[in-house]
Scaffold this motif. Structure first.
Motif, PDB file in Angstrom:
ATOM      1  N   ARG A   1      -0.803   6.779   2.372  1.00 49.30           N
ATOM      2  CA  ARG A   1      -0.883   8.161   1.972  1.00 49.30           C
ATOM      3  C   ARG A   1       0.790   8.567   1.494  1.00 49.30           C
ATOM      4  NH1 ARG A   1      -0.733  10.805   7.881  1.00 49.30           N
ATOM      5  NH2 ARG A   1      -2.876  10.308   7.809  1.00 49.30           N
ATOM      6  N   GLY A   2       2.243   7.776   1.705  1.00 48.70           N
ATOM      7  CA  GLY A   2       3.295   8.405   0.739  1.00 48.70           C
ATOM      8  C   GLY A   2       2.406   8.183  -0.683  1.00 48.70           C
ATOM      9  N   ALA A   3       1.864   7.529  -1.403  1.00 44.51           N
ATOM     10  CA  ALA A   3       2.230   7.505  -2.246  1.00 44.51           C
ATOM     11  C   ALA A   3       0.992   8.162  -2.999  1.00 44.51           C
ATOM     12  CB  ALA A   3       0.927   6.109  -2.810  1.00 44.51           C
ATOM     13  N   ARG A   4       0.512   8.682  -1.821  1.00 39.57           N
ATOM     14  CA  ARG A   4      -0.724   9.931  -2.889  1.00 39.57           C
ATOM     15  C   ARG A   4      -0.294  11.503  -2.259  1.00 39.57           C
ATOM     16  NH1 ARG A   4      -4.589   6.979   0.650  1.00 39.57           N
ATOM     17  NH2 ARG A   4      -3.964   8.439   2.634  1.00 39.57           N
ATOM     18  N   ASP A   5       1.047  11.421  -1.529  1.00 42.95           N
ATOM     19  CA  ASP A   5       1.793  12.436  -1.354  1.00 42.95           C
ATOM     20  C   ASP A   5       2.731  12.570  -2.243  1.00 42.95           C
ATOM     21  OD1 ASP A   5       3.343  14.358   0.241  1.00 42.95           O
ATOM     22  OD2 ASP A   5       5.216  13.865   0.997  1.00 42.95           O
ATOM     23  N   ALA A   6       3.194  11.417  -2.906  1.00 44.65           N
ATOM     24  CA  ALA A   6       4.401  11.213  -4.214  1.00 44.65           C
ATOM     25  C   ALA A   6       3.621  11.820  -5.366  1.00 44.65           C
ATOM     26  CB  ALA A   6       4.976   9.899  -4.769  1.00 44.65           C
TER      27      ALA A   6
ATOM     28  N   PRO B   1      -1.009  -5.100   1.627  1.00 47.04           N
ATOM     29  CA  PRO B   1      -1.574  -5.553   1.754  1.00 47.04           C
ATOM     30  C   PRO B   1      -2.425  -4.604   1.637  1.00 47.04           C
ATOM     31  CG  PRO B   1       0.557  -5.463   3.486  1.00 47.04           C
ATOM     32  CD  PRO B   1       1.307  -5.409   2.069  1.00 47.04           C
ATOM     33  N   ASP B   2      -3.962  -5.011   1.528  1.00 49.09           N
ATOM     34  CA  ASP B   2      -5.563  -4.127   1.480  1.00 49.09           C
ATOM     35  C   ASP B   2      -5.383  -2.396   1.860  1.00 49.09           C
ATOM     36  OD1 ASP B   2      -7.660  -3.763   1.116  1.00 49.09           O
ATOM     37  OD2 ASP B   2      -8.076  -4.873   1.843  1.00 49.09           O
ATOM     38  N   PRO B   3      -4.787  -1.840   0.612  1.00 50.63           N
ATOM     39  CA  PRO B   3      -4.825  -0.650   1.340  1.00 50.63           C
ATOM     40  C   PRO B   3      -6.262  -0.467   1.870  1.00 50.63           C
ATOM     41  CG  PRO B   3      -4.076  -0.359  -1.305  1.00 50.63           C
ATOM     42  CD  PRO B   3      -5.084  -2.035  -0.311  1.00 50.63           C
TER      43      PRO B   3
ATOM     44  N   GLU C   1       3.809  -1.233   6.610  1.00 47.51           N
ATOM     45  CA  GLU C   1       4.819  -0.528   7.747  1.00 47.51           C
ATOM     46  C   GLU C   1       6.336  -0.349   6.761  1.00 47.51           C
ATOM     47  OE1 GLU C   1       6.092   2.428   9.828  1.00 47.51           O
ATOM     48  OE2 GLU C   1       4.463   1.879   9.789  1.00 47.51           O
ATOM     49  N   ILE C   2       6.365  -1.184   6.392  1.00 52.00           N
ATOM     50  CA  ILE C   2       7.859  -1.298   5.584  1.00 52.00           C
ATOM     51  C   ILE C   2       7.419  -0.435   4.339  1.00 52.00           C
ATOM     52  CG2 ILE C   2       9.307  -2.607   3.856  1.00 52.00           C
ATOM     53  CD1 ILE C   2       9.185  -4.549   6.212  1.00 52.00           C
ATOM     54  N   VAL C   3       6.313  -0.745   3.318  1.00 53.40           N
ATOM     55  CA  VAL C   3       5.349   0.072   2.223  1.00 53.40           C
ATOM     56  C   VAL C   3       5.653   1.766   2.695  1.00 53.40           C
ATOM     57  CG1 VAL C   3       4.188  -0.223   0.315  1.00 53.40           C
ATOM     58  CG2 VAL C   3       5.192  -2.779   1.073  1.00 53.40           C
ATOM     59  N   ARG C   4       5.005   1.592   4.275  1.00 56.02           N
ATOM     60  CA  ARG C   4       5.143   3.012   3.944  1.00 56.02           C
ATOM     61  C   ARG C   4       5.907   3.617   4.288  1.00 56.02           C
ATOM     62  NH1 ARG C   4       5.118   6.748   8.080  1.00 56.02           N
ATOM     63  NH2 ARG C   4       6.430   5.213   9.453  1.00 56.02           N
TER      64      ARG C   4
ATOM     65  N   HIS D   1      -5.222  -1.132   5.336  1.00 49.45           N
ATOM     66  CA  HIS D   1      -3.801   0.038   6.069  1.00 49.45           C
ATOM     67  C   HIS D   1      -3.843   1.052   4.861  1.00 49.45           C
ATOM     68  CE1 HIS D   1      -2.291  -4.400   8.109  1.00 49.45           C
ATOM     69  NE2 HIS D   1      -2.907  -4.678   6.831  1.00 49.45           N
ATOM     70  N   SER D   2      -4.193   2.132   5.748  1.00 52.16           N
ATOM     71  CA  SER D   2      -4.734   3.843   5.059  1.00 52.16           C
ATOM     72  C   SER D   2      -3.309   4.087   5.092  1.00 52.16           C
ATOM     73  CB  SER D   2      -6.555   4.115   5.535  1.00 52.16           C
ATOM     74  OG  SER D   2      -5.941   3.998   6.799  1.00 52.16           O
ATOM     75  N   GLU D   3      -2.981   4.105   6.663  1.00 48.34           N
ATOM     76  CA  GLU D   3      -1.771   4.724   6.808  1.00 48.34           C
ATOM     77  C   GLU D   3      -0.902   4.141   5.758  1.00 48.34           C
ATOM     78  OE1 GLU D   3      -1.204   7.259   8.466  1.00 48.34           O
ATOM     79  OE2 GLU D   3      -2.645   7.594   8.458  1.00 48.34           O
ATOM     80  N   MET D   4      -0.906   3.335   4.960  1.00 50.37           N
ATOM     81  CA  MET D   4       0.855   2.583   3.943  1.00 50.37           C
ATOM     82  C   MET D   4       0.240   3.666   2.209  1.00 50.37           C
ATOM     83  SD  MET D   4       0.222  -0.954   2.325  1.00 50.37           S
ATOM     84  CE  MET D   4      -1.169  -1.223   1.658  1.00 50.37           C
TER      85      MET D   4
END
Length: 196
Positions: free
Chosen positions: A108-113, A98-100, A45-48, A103-106
């Motif tokens: 999402r922001g990387a893909r967005d960036a 953590p294992d993506p 959640e912190i990474v997300r 934790h697939s939501e984590m």
């Protein structure tokens, strides 16, 4: 979440545990489990949230009628985020995620960036009257991202301070690196640029 971040800031990500969060908050060691299944869920959640902030920063770069200048400005925004939010940047790209798959939501922001960068490069191609090939576009976006990541990693390292550089050389380095990345991508930089 704030207490978890405080632990990471003061002791490092390896010291993060739900038991330590509970101890610092003065609650039972089971209390955090009502909100998070495990330590990895807290970290995810912190990474997300860090990735969401990162994507928002990139998206916040101005959009003008000069896609090349906008892409360069986005590069400065990337560097500024990395240097002003070093903990968030380190958590996103430090390799201890953590294992993506769990934790697939984590991510999402990387893909967005990454999509913000893709969009900027699409605009550059369109301004030249070309339709960007998706595979080439992805390769160019990865090249730009990895080049900026390398530049930021160098700036954040102790090694940079040990080099015999003229005063101001470090600041000029980012502008130079961004221009070289732009040249490699066929982006004509504007005549003036902002320093990081």
């Amino acid at each position: 979440m704030r207490e978890a971040l405080a632990i990471i800031t003061s002791a490092g990500v390896e010291k993060l545990s739900l038991r330590e969060v509970a101890r610092r908050l003065g609650v039972s060691h089971q209390s955090p489990y009502r909100h998070f299944e495990s330590r990895d869920h807290v970290l995810a959640e912190i990474v997300r949230r860090a990735f969401v902030d990162f994507a928002a920063a990139l998206r916040g770069a101005p959009i003008t009628d000069n896609p090349g200048a906008d892409a360069l400005q986005m590069g400065f925004t990337y560097v500024r985020f990395a240097l002003t939010q070093p903990l968030q940047y380190r958590l996103m790209f430090g390799g201890s995620l953590p294992d993506p798959m769990v934790h697939s939501e984590m991510m999402r922001g990387a893909r967005d960036a990454f999509n913000v960068l893709r969009d900027a490069l699409r605009r550059v191609a369109a301004a030249r009257g070309r339709m960007a090939d998706p595979k080439v576009l992805d390769q160019e976006a990865l090249f730009a991202w990895s080049s900026l990541h390398g530049a930021v990693s160098l700036l954040a390292s102790d090694a940079m301070g040990t080099l015999d550089l003229d005063p101001g050389e470090q600041d000029a380095f980012i502008g130079h690196a961004l221009k070289r990345i732009g040249t490699a991508l066929g982006i004509t930089p504007p005549h003036t640029h902002e320093s990081s």
